[in-house]
Design a protein around this motif. Structure first.
Motif, short mmCIF file in Angstrom:
data_model
loop_
_atom_site.label_atom_id
_atom_site.label_comp_id
_atom_site.label_asym_id
_atom_site.label_seq_id
_atom_site.Cartn_x
_atom_site.Cartn_y
_atom_site.Cartn_z
N PHE A 19 0.75 -1.24 -0.07
CA PHE A 19 -0.09 0.10 0.07
C PHE A 19 0.73 1.42 -0.07
CE2 PHE A 19 -2.78 -3.27 2.16
CZ PHE A 19 -3.48 -3.33 1.01
N ALA A 20 2.19 1.11 0.56
CA ALA A 20 2.92 2.43 0.64
C ALA A 20 3.95 2.40 -0.65
CB ALA A 20 3.79 2.47 1.84
N TYR A 21 4.22 1.31 -0.98
CA TYR A 21 5.16 1.45 -2.26
C TYR A 21 4.70 0.67 -3.55
CZ TYR A 21 8.25 2.69 1.53
OH TYR A 21 8.88 3.54 2.60
N PHE A 22 3.87 -0.11 -3.62
CA PHE A 22 3.17 -0.75 -4.47
C PHE A 22 4.07 -1.87 -4.84
CE2 PHE A 22 1.78 3.46 -5.33
CZ PHE A 22 0.44 3.55 -5.16
N PHE A 187 -8.42 -2.80 -8.51
CA PHE A 187 -7.66 -1.48 -8.47
C PHE A 187 -8.14 -0.74 -7.38
CE2 PHE A 187 -5.01 -2.59 -12.28
CZ PHE A 187 -3.79 -2.10 -12.25
N ILE A 188 -9.45 -0.37 -7.48
CA ILE A 188 -10.26 0.80 -6.89
C ILE A 188 -10.22 0.43 -5.21
CG2 ILE A 188 -12.14 1.90 -6.57
CD1 ILE A 188 -12.37 2.23 -9.52
N THR A 190 -7.98 -1.90 -3.95
CA THR A 190 -6.81 -1.59 -3.32
C THR A 190 -6.33 -0.20 -2.90
OG1 THR A 190 -5.73 -3.40 -5.02
CG2 THR A 190 -4.57 -2.33 -3.68
N GLY A 191 -6.77 0.89 -3.87
CA GLY A 191 -6.74 2.14 -3.60
C GLY A 191 -7.42 2.54 -2.07
N LEU A 192 -8.59 1.91 -1.98
CA LEU A 192 -9.29 2.27 -0.81
C LEU A 192 -8.65 1.67 0.48
CD1 LEU A 192 -13.02 2.03 -2.12
CD2 LEU A 192 -11.75 3.98 -1.63
N GLY A 194 -5.39 1.14 0.57
CA GLY A 194 -4.17 1.78 0.81
C GLY A 194 -4.44 3.11 1.76
N LEU A 195 -5.70 3.90 1.44
CA LEU A 195 -5.85 5.03 2.11
C LEU A 195 -6.13 4.57 3.52
CD1 LEU A 195 -8.67 6.92 -0.18
CD2 LEU A 195 -6.37 7.46 0.40
N MET A 198 -3.00 4.31 5.20
CA MET A 198 -2.49 5.72 5.55
C MET A 198 -2.83 6.34 6.90
SD MET A 198 -2.38 7.68 2.03
CE MET A 198 -0.46 7.73 2.21
#
Lengths: 205, 216
Positions: A19-22, A187-188, A190-192, A194-195, A198
């Motif tokens: 999540f921080a570096y992909f 993808f989306i 995973t983005g969530l 990742g948020l 954070m």
């Protein structure tokens, strides 16, 4: 000791590989359709990272850095082999993966069959090489810290892939817009995720 | 047969154009995602990264294609890794020499071109079974398809995240709330998860236009 625990927690949550570096996104997206296979791959990644990061740490400290060869002979104190870093690291990783493959085949044939092609592909998983390349920035003082960092990063990757696999198993039953099905929604999501991860960022250890 | 093909026959041009849309490495083949997402917070590193990947992939494809009849099958992965790693070291040294600030910004991601799945994937799938010229075109095409996505994502993330493009101010200063305007940069765009959402949206747009790509 406290220092080691800090590195461990930090590498799992705050600087999570996915999540921080992909790092390791390719296999993360390709293997995350079922929880059981993704857990197997996650364990293999923990194992390989746990071995290669300390080995590469020693290699960098005693062979590659400028003046690192002094232990061989005083006259080597201005030899700088750091431009060979990539090729040495990838050689170590490829041979370690080969070793792991042989060990797993011998002692855990079931897991070996489950992982199939993905075991050799760990050699080209960016999470592994990324873990070693970050060593230079992190400036660990001894090999213990490097080992803990390797294991922690592996566990972070394991958590991420098992999490997304569980979510994807549930998404099967939802009515996603047709063009987003499969890859797009992953993808989306995973983005969530990742948020959400954070949220750990503010924690100072 | 293909020896007598003209250099830019229809078939060869298709090798260049297909990866732009129907078999785009990122949105369709799902290769090389890691670096695609991590470097796209700004346009400049995205462009540098795209150019580096074009160079490495095209050259690696040609070299492996020339060697394809002499590499023993069992050790081909190691051979490929050595060729790629040597090319990446070259690119890294050149970047350090000429664009040092960008090379600092890209940090470990230049090294990670070695494990970029696009390169291994194309070597395995194409260069091992085709002639050097076709492999060169295939490498250029795939790396360009990768670069296009990188640049699109980098464009939107820098524009909305920092109000600049390639380091130049685009949004006028007087628009910002601090100067009595109405506009505020979207800090979320600079954070890494937004790259994933941006690629997700690109996939959504592409598949709505090109319905045969839809998965079921």
């Amino acid at each position: 000791m406290e220092n080691l625990i800090n590195i461990f927690i930090k590498s799992i949550f705050i600087e999570n590989m996915v999540f921080a570096y992909f790092f390791g996104m390719c296999s993360y997206l390709a293997v995350s359709k079922k929880v059981s296979t993704s857990a197997g791959l996650g364990i293999a990644v923990i194992f390989v990272l746990g071995i290669t990061v300390p080995v590469n740490y020693l290699l960098e400290k005693y062979v590659l850095n400028e003046g690192a060869l002094v232990w061989l002979s005083e006259s080597f104190d201005n030899v700088d082999l750091s431009f060979l870093r990539f090729i040495m690291f990838i050689a170590i990783i490829a041979s370690m993966v080969q070793l792991v493959e042989m060990v797993v085949e011998k002692f855990a044939p079931v897991l070996y069959n489950q992982l199939g092609i993905f075991l050799p592909l760990i050699a080209v998983n960016c999470a592994i090489l990324g873990g070693s390349l970050f060593l230079q920035q992190k400036a660990f003082i001894n090999v213990g810290e490097a080992t803990v960092y390797g294991l922690g990063s592996g566990i972070g990757w394991f958590l991420a892939i098992v999490g997304i696999a569980a979510i994807r198993e549930k998404i099967e039953y939802s009515n996603v817009p047709a063009p987003l099905r499969g890859l797009g929604i992953t993808f989306i999501v995973t983005g969530l995720m990742g948020l959400a991860f954070m949220g750990f960022m503010g924690i100072k250890l | 047969m293909s020896d007598r093909d003209p250099l830019f026959s229809k078939k060869n041009l298709k090798l260049l154009s297909d990866p732009m849309n129907n078999s785009n490495p990122i949105t369709v083949q799902v290769l090389g995602i890691c670096s695609a997402l991590a470097v796209t917070a700004q346009l400049k590193p995205s462009v540098v990264m795209a150019i580096s990947v074009v160079a490495v992939l095209a050259l690696a494809n040609v070299i492996i294609s020339l060697l394809r009849n002499t590499i023993p099958n069992r050790i081909r992965i190691i051979v490929q890794l050595v060729v790629i790693a040597a090319l990446v070291i070259l690119v890294d040294q050149i970047l350090k020499a000429y664009v040092y600030d960008v090379s600092k910004q890209l940090s470990v991601f230049v090294g990670l071109i070695i494990t970029n799945c696009i390169i291994m994937g194309r070597l395995e799938a194409f260069a091992l079974g085709n002639k050097p010229w076709q492999s060169f075109l295939d490498g250029m095409g795939n790396a360009a398809g990768y670069g296009v996505i990188l640049i699109i994502v980098g464009f939107f993330r820098e524009l909305f995240g920092a109000g600049t493009l390639y380091g130049y101010k685009i949004i006028p200063d007087s628009w910002y709330i601090a100067n009595g305007g109405f506009y505020e940069n979207n800090g979320l765009m600079v954070l890494s998860p937004m790259a994933l959402v941006a690629v997700g949206i690109i996939i959504w747009v592409q598949r709505s236009k090109n319905r045969q790509l839809i998965e079921d």
